[in-house]
Design a protein around this motif. Structure first.
Motif, short mmCIF file in Angstrom:
data_model
loop_
_atom_site.label_atom_id
_atom_site.label_comp_id
_atom_site.label_asym_id
_atom_site.label_seq_id
_atom_site.Cartn_x
_atom_site.Cartn_y
_atom_site.Cartn_z
N LYS A 1 -20.69 57.67 49.90
CA LYS A 1 -21.68 57.67 48.84
C LYS A 1 -23.06 57.41 49.44
O LYS A 1 -23.17 56.82 50.51
CB LYS A 1 -21.35 56.60 47.81
CG LYS A 1 -20.03 56.87 47.09
CD LYS A 1 -19.90 55.97 45.90
CE LYS A 1 -18.64 56.29 45.13
NZ LYS A 1 -18.57 57.64 44.62
N GLU B 1 -25.39 55.32 48.71
CA GLU B 1 -25.72 53.91 48.97
C GLU B 1 -25.03 53.35 50.21
O GLU B 1 -25.46 52.36 50.77
CB GLU B 1 -25.42 53.04 47.74
CG GLU B 1 -24.01 53.09 47.23
CD GLU B 1 -23.78 54.18 46.18
OE1 GLU B 1 -22.69 54.16 45.58
OE2 GLU B 1 -24.64 55.05 45.97
N GLU B 2 -23.99 54.01 50.69
CA GLU B 2 -23.30 53.58 51.91
C GLU B 2 -24.03 54.03 53.18
O GLU B 2 -23.84 53.42 54.23
CB GLU B 2 -21.87 54.13 51.95
CG GLU B 2 -20.96 53.60 50.88
CD GLU B 2 -19.59 54.24 50.95
OE1 GLU B 2 -18.66 53.56 51.43
OE2 GLU B 2 -19.45 55.40 50.51
N LYS C 1 -27.61 55.48 53.18
CA LYS C 1 -29.08 55.48 53.16
C LYS C 1 -29.63 54.39 54.07
O LYS C 1 -29.17 53.26 54.05
CB LYS C 1 -29.62 55.29 51.74
CG LYS C 1 -29.69 56.58 50.98
CD LYS C 1 -30.43 56.41 49.69
CE LYS C 1 -30.54 57.75 48.98
NZ LYS C 1 -31.20 57.60 47.69
#
Length: 120
Positions: free
Chosen positions: A40, A42-43, A45
């Motif tokens: 994902k 958020e994992e 960035k």
């Protein structure tokens, strides 16, 4: 979501998959990249691909060299074939089509990448 002329407006539908900064850290990670690789946004960035199990060891040096050349302006665009680990541990081969987007401030260069998985 669509615009008035029928074009897709969702970020996940944009053709690019990944945007990197000049230090090869993820700035944008599309929904299509999530589907392909399993991570994902958020994992990943803000992370360099060497900071998670993403690039296959055989291609890490080649990728670093290419991104360094893009980041320092020696290249404006490139195509590279690399093997990657998905989040589930599968190894896939992808072509990456990369080009630089100059920023207005020093160090604000971005590298936009379109990725295509190759069939094994």
């Amino acid at each position: 979501m669509t615009t008035t002329n029928g074009q897709l407006a969702s970020q996940d539908q944009r053709p690019k998959h990944v945007v990197w900064d000049a230090e090869f850290r993820v700035v944008e990670w599309s929904g299509r990249a999530e589907k392909l690789f399993g991570w994902k946004a958020e994992e990943v960035k803000g992370r360099h691909p060497g900071e998670w199990n993403f690039l296959h060891e055989k291609g890490l040096a080649k990728a670093e060299q290419m991104f360094n050349r893009l980041g320092n302006g020696a290249l404006a665009r490139s195509i590279i074939k690399l093997q990657h680990y998905t989040k589930s541990g599968e190894v896939i081969t992808c072509d990456w089509y990369n080009y630089t987007i100059p920023g207005s401030a020093p160090g604000s260069l971005r590298i936009e990448s379109l990725v295509r998985q190759l069939k094994s």
